[in-house]
Design a protein around this motif. Structure first.
Motif, PDB file in Angstrom:
ATOM      1  N   TYR A   1       0.847  -1.205   0.000  1.00 16.87           N
ATOM      2  CA  TYR A   1       0.000   0.000   0.000  1.00 16.87           C
ATOM      3  C   TYR A   1       0.873   1.243   0.000  1.00 16.87           C
ATOM      4  CZ  TYR A   1      -4.068  -2.780   1.434  1.00 16.87           C
ATOM      5  OH  TYR A   1      -5.084  -3.680   1.489  1.00 16.87           O
ATOM      6  N   ASN A   2       0.295   2.393  -0.394  1.00 12.36           N
ATOM      7  CA  ASN A   2       0.989   3.662  -0.196  1.00 12.36           C
ATOM      8  C   ASN A   2       1.129   3.912   1.302  1.00 12.36           C
ATOM      9  OD1 ASN A   2       1.263   4.196  -2.883  1.00 12.36           O
ATOM     10  ND2 ASN A   2      -0.593   5.492  -2.988  1.00 12.36           N
ATOM     11  N   ALA A   3       2.083   4.793   1.638  1.00 12.59           N
ATOM     12  CA  ALA A   3       2.343   5.056   3.055  1.00 12.59           C
ATOM     13  C   ALA A   3       1.064   5.432   3.794  1.00 12.59           C
ATOM     14  CB  ALA A   3       3.375   6.170   3.177  1.00 12.59           C
ATOM     15  N   GLY A   4       0.770   4.732   4.887  1.00 12.87           N
ATOM     16  CA  GLY A   4      -0.351   5.076   5.748  1.00 12.87           C
ATOM     17  C   GLY A   4      -1.712   4.593   5.261  1.00 12.87           C
ATOM     18  N   GLN A   5      -1.731   3.826   4.169  1.00 10.91           N
ATOM     19  CA  GLN A   5      -3.007   3.409   3.586  1.00 10.91           C
ATOM     20  C   GLN A   5      -3.492   2.045   4.079  1.00 10.91           C
ATOM     21  OE1 GLN A   5      -4.925   5.367   1.285  1.00 10.91           O
ATOM     22  NE2 GLN A   5      -3.501   6.859   2.171  1.00 10.91           N
TER      23      GLN A   5
END
Lengths: 274, 295
Positions: free
Chosen positions: B255-259
């Protein structure tokens, strides 16, 4: 320009090798000439032909300019060695890089080294002048300027030795190695010049050509060849009868070599990786 | 304004290509790290900018102008090794540096104080330890309070206390608005002090930008269940993930950061009849990102 020299002075004024070699040089000049002066006096005083020679003293005015210049010429390796040490030190300490990093141009760096070579030559010449002058007075003769051109030749020789030292330092970079290369080159050129001289005497004897002594056209010998000891009237030795403008030809060669050394040192320093 | 702009810089040493066309720019006020393993071309790059090496091709600008000697006088630089006259003391050496830069001598005691060498200021450089030499070089760079500093491996040869001091010095300088360009092979160092980074490897520029951009930390979720194939086909129905792959018998979802939302994944699987035997969030860290970039 003065600022560059002021910085150079900051570098060398507290350097022990600089002080030691300078003192050696000054003492060496006085001592060498004193020995030649004394030896000559004894020879003249004790030889059977002494009476005939009594009019000849190499340290009388006018001879003193020529004699002192010639005798001191052998000590010019001392300032040259000092220059080699000062420049190769910069490579060892990598301060040649740091000076540029701190904001000098490469041109300023190499120019101030060449200026140093010039200043050492000027100071050496002043020492020769004072020595020649003192020995002239010591001989009990009155001041005369004939033969003073030899002091000029001495200056040229000194400058050649010093600038050649700059060139060798920039090309070789390592202190011990550079001093070695300098001396080996001087030795090699001397041997080569003996061979060339021998050959030119042969050419002259064969009536093929009269070129003077060919060895004098080599880079370091050109400025060497201009300096000779005054002719002893009893000694008929000369290097043969030379073309009248021989001095001027050798002088032109010496100056041309000097300019070549200057150009080469600069060109090298301006374009290489430091 | 850019402090330094490098455009397609190349440097060959015979057959060895030390720099293969590097371009980047250093914005004013940043702490710019040039990061790369040994022999990646960091010092070569800085050497060209400082005019001690000649570029094979390419150009560079300082302060948005064609570089001149006057520009270097306004930059405090430590390049590769501390370079001083061995037989002179710290003060005598710094007098030379100051004179070359066109500065007075009044700043010398200040910088010696900053790098903690005031007590030894009259000792010859040759009597200094490696760390003291390095600190003197940093002191020399600080002379005249320049707005731009270039440090090549600034913590080389320093003990842990010295390293911490230099890093905090760099942070202090940065907080005063100075631009600092720093080469380092220590990832940790760049991570701790830099705002921007350029990554070099064997003369190639691999990445360049703010540290946040370059080392963006993606989320990776590891999941496992008894029936791996059923789990995999179920997970494919999830949305907004970037990647789904099986690595060493464990399924990893990128995932993208924090997703990544572990609770949602767990609930989704359970609701669809699969009980997870393993569920873990893994961040791709700085180091793995660096290794990923340089390998």
């Amino acid at each position: 320009m003065l600022n560059l020299l002021r910085i150079e002075w900051l570098k060398i004024k507290n350097y022990t090798a600089f002080k030691v070699l300078s003192i050696f040089f000054v003492i060496g000049v006085v001592l060498t000439n004193y020995i030649v002066y004394e030896v000559n006096k004894n020879i003249v005083g004790n030889s059977p032909g002494g009476l005939m020679l009594s009019s000849f003293n190499p340290y009388n005015f006018d001879n003193t300019w020529q004699s002192t210049s010639y005798a001191t010429g052998f000590l010019l390796i001392l300032p040259a060695m000092l220059i080699i040490i000062l420049i190769t030190n910069e490579y060892t300490f990598r301060t040649n890089r740091q000076n540029i990093i701190d904001g000098w141009s490469r041109n300023e760096f190499i120019t101030v080294k060449l200026l140093l070579a010039l200043i050492f030559a000027v100071v050496s010449t002043m020492i020769v002048f004072l020595t020649a002058f003192s020995f002239g007075l010591l001989s009990g003769t009155s001041l005369a300027w004939n033969g003073f051109s030899h002091v000029g030749f001495f200056f040229l020789k000194s400058l050649s030795y010093n600038v050649f030292a700059v060139l060798v330092s920039v090309l070789v970079k390592k202190t011990g190695f550079a001093i070695g290369v300098y001396f080996i080159y001087l030795g090699a050129e001397n041997i080569l010049s003996q061979i060339l001289d021998f050959w030119s005497i042969k050419l002259k004897a064969d009536h093929t050509a009269d070129l003077g002594s060919l060895g004098d056209y080599l880079p370091m010998n050109a400025s060497d060849g201009l300096l000779t000891f005054p002719d002893n009237p009893l000694k008929s030795f000369t290097k043969g009868v030379l073309p009248t403008d021989y001095t001027y030809i050798v002088l032109s060669f010496a100056i041309a070599y000097l300019l070549l050394f200057v150009w080469w040192s600069r060109a090298k320093y301006l374009k290489v990786d430091l | 304004m850019a402090i330094l702009t490098v455009d397609n810089l190349k440097k060959d040493y015979g057959v060895i290509k030390a720099l293969k066309g590097v371009s980047f720019s250093v914005p004013t006020g940043c702490v710019f790290g040039i990061l790369g393993p040994n022999g990646s071309g960091k010092t070569t790059l800085l050497g060209i900018i400082m005019n001690v090496l000649k570029a094979t091709s390419g150009t560079y600008k300082l302060f948005d102008e064609a570089a001149t000697d006057a520009h270097r006088k306004k930059i405090g630089t430590l390049l590769e090794t501390p370079n001083f006259y061995h037989y002179l003391s710290a003060v005598q050496n710094l007098k030379i540096t100051a004179a070359i830069k066109g500065l007075g001598e009044e700043d010398i005691d200040n910088v010696l104080q900053t790098v903690d060498l005031l007590q030894r200021k009259h000792s010859p450089f040759s009597s200094y330890s490696l760390g003291m030499k390095q600190r003197l070089a940093i002191g020399a760079a600080l002379l005249g309070n320049p707005d731009v500093l270039v440090f090549d491996e600034p913590t080389n040869g320093l003990d842990p206390v010295g390293i911490a001091e230099i890093r905090s010095l760099i942070k202090t300088l940065s907080s005063k608005g100075k631009t600092i360009i720093m080469a380092s092979h220590l990832l940790d160092e760049v991570e701790k002090v830099c705002t921007h980074v350029a990554i070099l490897k064997k003369g190639d520029l691999l990445a360049f930008g703010s540290v946040k951009e370059v080392f963006e930390q993606n989320d990776i979720v590891q999941v496992e269940a008894t029936d791996r194939n059923a789990l995999k086909s179920l997970l494919m129905q999830l949305n907004n993930y970037n990647s789904l792959e099986e690595i060493n018998g464990i399924i990893e979802i990128g995932y993208n950061a924090g997703q990544a939302n572990l609770t949602a994944i767990n609930k989704f699987c359970f609701d669809n009849g699969i009980v997870l035997s393993h569920l873990q969030l893994k961040k791709s860290n700085f180091e793995s990102k660096f290794l990923e970039l340089t390998n």
